[in-house]
Design a protein around this motif. Structure first.
Motif, PDB file in Angstrom:
ATOM      1  N   GLU A 184      -4.798  53.559  48.736  1.00  0.00           N
ATOM      2  CA  GLU A 184      -3.264  54.875  48.443  1.00  0.00           C
ATOM      3  C   GLU A 184      -2.374  54.664  49.129  1.00  0.00           C
ATOM      4  O   GLU A 184      -2.308  53.461  50.158  1.00  0.00           O
ATOM      5  N   ALA A 185      -1.245  54.534  48.627  1.00  0.00           N
ATOM      6  CA  ALA A 185       0.299  54.984  49.251  1.00  0.00           C
ATOM      7  C   ALA A 185       0.259  54.687  50.517  1.00  0.00           C
ATOM      8  O   ALA A 185       0.984  54.324  51.248  1.00  0.00           O
ATOM      9  N   GLU A 186      -0.068  56.150  50.631  1.00  0.00           N
ATOM     10  CA  GLU A 186      -0.327  56.807  51.897  1.00  0.00           C
ATOM     11  C   GLU A 186      -1.308  56.002  52.937  1.00  0.00           C
ATOM     12  O   GLU A 186      -0.960  56.067  54.498  1.00  0.00           O
ATOM     13  N   GLY A 187      -1.914  55.725  52.834  1.00  0.00           N
ATOM     14  CA  GLY A 187      -2.536  54.086  53.791  1.00  0.00           C
ATOM     15  C   GLY A 187      -1.543  53.231  54.297  1.00  0.00           C
ATOM     16  O   GLY A 187      -2.394  53.222  55.552  1.00  0.00           O
ATOM     17  N   LEU A 188      -1.170  52.772  52.784  1.00  0.00           N
ATOM     18  CA  LEU A 188      -0.393  51.730  53.637  1.00  0.00           C
ATOM     19  C   LEU A 188       1.131  51.608  53.987  1.00  0.00           C
ATOM     20  O   LEU A 188       1.472  50.581  55.150  1.00  0.00           O
ATOM     21  N   ALA A 189       1.313  53.274  54.032  1.00  0.00           N
ATOM     22  CA  ALA A 189       2.748  53.395  54.486  1.00  0.00           C
ATOM     23  C   ALA A 189       2.661  53.277  55.941  1.00  0.00           C
ATOM     24  O   ALA A 189       1.877  53.562  56.796  1.00  0.00           O
ATOM     25  N   GLY A 208       8.401  34.674  56.715  1.00  0.00           N
ATOM     26  CA  GLY A 208       8.315  33.808  55.535  1.00  0.00           C
ATOM     27  C   GLY A 208       9.001  32.123  56.055  1.00  0.00           C
ATOM     28  O   GLY A 208      10.448  32.103  56.683  1.00  0.00           O
ATOM     29  N   PRO A 209       9.124  31.608  54.545  1.00  0.00           N
ATOM     30  CA  PRO A 209      10.280  30.858  54.656  1.00  0.00           C
ATOM     31  C   PRO A 209      11.922  31.311  54.665  1.00  0.00           C
ATOM     32  O   PRO A 209      12.517  30.117  55.161  1.00  0.00           O
ATOM     33  N   GLU A 210      11.721  32.215  54.197  1.00  0.00           N
ATOM     34  CA  GLU A 210      13.576  33.154  54.283  1.00  0.00           C
ATOM     35  C   GLU A 210      13.817  33.840  55.409  1.00  0.00           C
ATOM     36  O   GLU A 210      15.095  34.192  55.572  1.00  0.00           O
ATOM     37  N   GLY A 211      12.889  33.586  56.310  1.00  0.00           N
ATOM     38  CA  GLY A 211      12.525  34.614  57.926  1.00  0.00           C
ATOM     39  C   GLY A 211      12.054  35.801  57.760  1.00  0.00           C
ATOM     40  O   GLY A 211      11.142  35.426  57.600  1.00  0.00           O
ATOM     41  N   ASP A 212      11.892  36.712  59.327  1.00  0.00           N
ATOM     42  CA  ASP A 212      11.892  37.432  59.236  1.00  0.00           C
ATOM     43  C   ASP A 212      12.504  38.394  59.218  1.00  0.00           C
ATOM     44  O   ASP A 212      12.894  39.117  59.286  1.00  0.00           O
ATOM     45  N   CYS A 213      12.467  39.641  58.773  1.00  0.00           N
ATOM     46  CA  CYS A 213      12.165  41.217  58.524  1.00  0.00           C
ATOM     47  C   CYS A 213      11.252  42.691  58.984  1.00  0.00           C
ATOM     48  O   CYS A 213      10.361  42.080  59.098  1.00  0.00           O
ATOM     49  N   ALA A 214      12.178  43.328  59.293  1.00  0.00           N
ATOM     50  CA  ALA A 214      11.235  44.444  59.625  1.00  0.00           C
ATOM     51  C   ALA A 214      11.167  45.798  58.068  1.00  0.00           C
ATOM     52  O   ALA A 214      12.136  45.654  57.054  1.00  0.00           O
ATOM     53  N   LEU A 215       9.655  45.959  57.493  1.00  0.00           N
ATOM     54  CA  LEU A 215       9.805  46.689  56.693  1.00  0.00           C
ATOM     55  C   LEU A 215       8.900  48.503  56.661  1.00  0.00           C
ATOM     56  O   LEU A 215       7.987  48.193  57.782  1.00  0.00           O
ATOM     57  N   GLU A 216       9.744  49.311  56.364  1.00  0.00           N
ATOM     58  CA  GLU A 216       8.766  50.406  55.866  1.00  0.00           C
ATOM     59  C   GLU A 216       8.613  50.408  54.884  1.00  0.00           C
ATOM     60  O   GLU A 216       9.513  51.334  53.865  1.00  0.00           O
ATOM     61  N   LEU A 217       7.341  50.855  54.793  1.00  0.00           N
ATOM     62  CA  LEU A 217       6.798  51.393  53.011  1.00  0.00           C
ATOM     63  C   LEU A 217       6.327  53.275  53.358  1.00  0.00           C
ATOM     64  O   LEU A 217       5.632  53.538  54.445  1.00  0.00           O
ATOM     65  N   SER A 218       7.069  53.832  51.894  1.00  0.00           N
ATOM     66  CA  SER A 218       6.803  54.982  52.401  1.00  0.00           C
ATOM     67  C   SER A 218       6.237  55.266  51.121  1.00  0.00           C
ATOM     68  O   SER A 218       5.879  54.250  50.657  1.00  0.00           O
ATOM     69  N   ALA A 219       5.029  56.696  51.679  1.00  0.00           N
ATOM     70  CA  ALA A 219       4.850  57.252  50.206  1.00  0.00           C
ATOM     71  C   ALA A 219       5.752  58.164  49.058  1.00  0.00           C
ATOM     72  O   ALA A 219       4.645  58.216  48.189  1.00  0.00           O
ATOM     73  N   ARG A 220       6.670  57.713  49.301  1.00  0.00           N
ATOM     74  CA  ARG A 220       7.499  58.750  48.028  1.00  0.00           C
ATOM     75  C   ARG A 220       8.187  57.708  47.201  1.00  0.00           C
ATOM     76  O   ARG A 220       7.622  56.369  47.493  1.00  0.00           O
ATOM     77  N   ASN A 221       8.619  58.354  46.011  1.00  0.00           N
ATOM     78  CA  ASN A 221       8.540  57.511  44.702  1.00  0.00           C
ATOM     79  C   ASN A 221       9.856  56.769  45.251  1.00  0.00           C
ATOM     80  O   ASN A 221      10.978  57.871  45.601  1.00  0.00           O
ATOM     81  N   ALA A 222      10.187  55.667  45.047  1.00  0.00           N
ATOM     82  CA  ALA A 222      11.374  54.996  44.882  1.00  0.00           C
ATOM     83  C   ALA A 222      11.908  55.131  43.382  1.00  0.00           C
ATOM     84  O   ALA A 222      11.011  55.003  42.114  1.00  0.00           O
ATOM     85  N   PRO A 223      13.163  54.668  42.560  1.00  0.00           N
ATOM     86  CA  PRO A 223      13.471  54.748  41.455  1.00  0.00           C
ATOM     87  C   PRO A 223      13.389  53.724  40.906  1.00  0.00           C
ATOM     88  O   PRO A 223      13.712  52.092  41.275  1.00  0.00           O
ATOM     89  N   MET A 230       6.250  52.481  41.743  1.00  0.00           N
ATOM     90  CA  MET A 230       6.249  51.904  42.632  1.00  0.00           C
ATOM     91  C   MET A 230       7.177  53.076  43.807  1.00  0.00           C
ATOM     92  O   MET A 230       7.878  54.208  43.886  1.00  0.00           O
ATOM     93  N   GLN A 231       6.619  52.655  45.154  1.00  0.00           N
ATOM     94  CA  GLN A 231       7.468  53.577  46.697  1.00  0.00           C
ATOM     95  C   GLN A 231       8.558  52.811  47.071  1.00  0.00           C
ATOM     96  O   GLN A 231       8.447  51.744  46.838  1.00  0.00           O
ATOM     97  N   ALA A 232       9.228  53.844  47.428  1.00  0.00           N
ATOM     98  CA  ALA A 232      10.210  53.200  48.599  1.00  0.00           C
ATOM     99  C   ALA A 232      10.141  52.723  49.530  1.00  0.00           C
ATOM    100  O   ALA A 232       8.909  52.568  49.985  1.00  0.00           O
ATOM    101  N   LEU A 233      10.589  51.215  49.796  1.00  0.00           N
ATOM    102  CA  LEU A 233      11.130  51.034  50.665  1.00  0.00           C
ATOM    103  C   LEU A 233      12.017  50.211  51.375  1.00  0.00           C
ATOM    104  O   LEU A 233      13.033  50.483  51.194  1.00  0.00           O
ATOM    105  N   THR A 234      12.010  50.123  53.264  1.00  0.00           N
ATOM    106  CA  THR A 234      13.803  50.298  53.551  1.00  0.00           C
ATOM    107  C   THR A 234      12.891  48.682  54.488  1.00  0.00           C
ATOM    108  O   THR A 234      12.401  49.129  54.940  1.00  0.00           O
ATOM    109  N   ILE A 235      14.421  47.909  54.025  1.00  0.00           N
ATOM    110  CA  ILE A 235      14.265  47.081  54.800  1.00  0.00           C
ATOM    111  C   ILE A 235      15.093  46.280  55.884  1.00  0.00           C
ATOM    112  O   ILE A 235      16.568  45.960  55.756  1.00  0.00           O
ATOM    113  N   THR A 236      14.827  45.751  56.978  1.00  0.00           N
ATOM    114  CA  THR A 236      15.778  45.676  58.425  1.00  0.00           C
ATOM    115  C   THR A 236      15.478  44.428  58.473  1.00  0.00           C
ATOM    116  O   THR A 236      15.086  43.517  58.945  1.00  0.00           O
TER     117      THR A 236
END
Length: 133
Positions: A38-43, A50-65, A75-81
Motif C-alpha cells: 500500500e502507498a501509505e505503508g511506503l510513504a 547510487g552512481p549519480e550521488g545521494d539524495c533524500a526522497l519523500e514518498l507521499s501517499a497523495r496522487n501526483a499528476p 502515481m504518488q507524489a514525490l519530493t527529491i532533495t
C-alpha cells in the motif's frame, strides 16, 4: 480410435479437473503471488544512493499528476532533495508487486526497486539503494 485403444490397454481417459481441484490451485496461486504494498505503508522519508550521488526522497501517499494524455496508472507524489537522478528526474512513484518504482511525468518507470531487507530496496539493475530514514 486412440481413446478406444488406450481404454483397451487400461489407460484412463482424461477428465476435466473437478471444481475442488480448480479451487485448490486458485487458492494456492493467490497465496504465493507477491502482494502489492500500500502507498501509505511506503510513504515517508527515504535515502537514495547510487552512481549519480545521494539524495533524500519523500514518498507521499497523495496522487501526483500524470502528463496529459498518458495512459499510465496513477502515481504518488514525490519530493527529491539533493543532486541525484540528473537524467530523467522522477516525478512520482508507485508500489509494484516486488517493491516500488520511480516514474517520469508520463508515468513510465525510470527505476524499479525490489525489497531486499527490513527497510531497504535495491534497483533491479543493482546500481541504486533506497533505505527508509
Amino acid at each position: 480410435m486412440l481413446v478406444s485403444a488406450l481404454t483397451l490397454l487400461g489407460v484412463p481417459a482424461c477428465h476435466a479437473p473437478t471444481s475442488e481441484a480448480v479451487d485448490a490451485v486458485e487458492e494456492n496461486t493467490m497465496h504465493t503471488s507477491p502482494l502489492l504494498n500500500e502507498a501509505e505503508g511506503l510513504a515517508g522519508n527515504w535515502h537514495l544512493a547510487g552512481p549519480e550521488g545521494d539524495c533524500a526522497l519523500e514518498l507521499s501517499a497523495r496522487n501526483a499528476p500524470v502528463a496529459q494524455g498518458s495512459l499510465a496508472a496513477p502515481m504518488q507524489a514525490l519530493t527529491i532533495t539533493g543532486d541525484c537522478l540528473r537524467d530523467g528526474s522522477p516525478q512520482g512513484w508507485r508500489p509494484v508487486p516486488l517493491g516500488l518504482e520511480l516514474d517520469n511525468a508520463d508515468g513510465m518507470a525510470i527505476l524499479t526497486f525490489e525489497h531486499i531487507g527490513e527497510a531497504t530496496y535495491r534497483s533491479t539493475d543493482g546500481a541504486w539503494t533506497l533505505t527508509r530514514r
